[in-house]
Scaffold this active site. Structure first.
Site, PDB file in Angstrom:
ATOM      1  N   CYS A  52       0.825  -1.209   0.000  1.00 52.80           N
ATOM      2  CA  CYS A  52       0.000   0.000   0.000  1.00 52.80           C
ATOM      3  C   CYS A  52       0.860   1.261   0.000  1.00 52.80           C
ATOM      4  CB  CYS A  52      -0.910  -0.038   1.228  1.00 52.80           C
ATOM      5  SG  CYS A  52      -1.761   1.496   1.577  1.00 52.80           S
ATOM      6  N   CYS A  55      -0.022   3.846   2.695  1.00 52.33           N
ATOM      7  CA  CYS A  55       0.437   3.350   4.004  1.00 52.33           C
ATOM      8  C   CYS A  55       1.917   3.678   4.194  1.00 52.33           C
ATOM      9  CB  CYS A  55       0.241   1.837   4.110  1.00 52.33           C
ATOM     10  SG  CYS A  55      -1.455   1.271   3.916  1.00 52.33           S
TER      11      CYS A  55
END
Length: 137
Positions: A52, A55
């Site tokens: 991600c 993230c």
């Protein structure tokens, strides 16, 4: 030689003066909940996946911020959890985590007090933390 060592140490002290780190609890899910209970704090969960991009951006740009570190270390037990490994898939299912990052603020009984989806700026993350604290009172 002593002058070089002094300059090196002085430079390290200056550069490290604002070296705040967000502390993340290391252990199992149940242990994190127990720690939150013993410290009378909410559990802040960074529910992430290694692939991600948002993230990783938060991990590199938001969590290391001095204001974020100070506020979250004082008010939460911080916990990072890869939702695709170990305990992650079960917890993702239990808390209906379907997008990353999902930021959860959970009481020591496991109840979600506040949930935020997506990458957050420093200001937005601190605001989310303040909302979670208010909702937990």
């Amino acid at each position: 030689m002593n002058k070089k060592i002094f300059i090196l140490l002085f430079t390290c002290l200056i550069s490290g003066a604002s070296f705040a780190q967000m502390r993340f609890f290391e252990g199992k899910w149940g242990e994190a909940l127990k720690e939150a209970k013993s410290e009378n704090k909410l559990l802040f969960v960074d529910a992430y996946a290694v692939w991600c991009g948002p993230c990783r951006w938060m991990a590199n740009n938001v969590f290391p911020d001095e204001q974020v570190s100070k506020y979250f270390n004082e008010n939460f037990i911080n916990y990072k959890l890869d939702m695709e490994k170990g305990e992650g898939p079960k917890i993702a299912q239990n808390y209906k985590v379907t997008a990353y990052p999902t930021l959860l603020f959970i009481d020591s009984e496991g109840n979600v007090k506040h949930r935020v989806l997506g990458a957050q700026s420093v200001e937005d993350l601190i605001g989310a933390g303040k909302t979670a604290v208010q909702k937990s009172r």
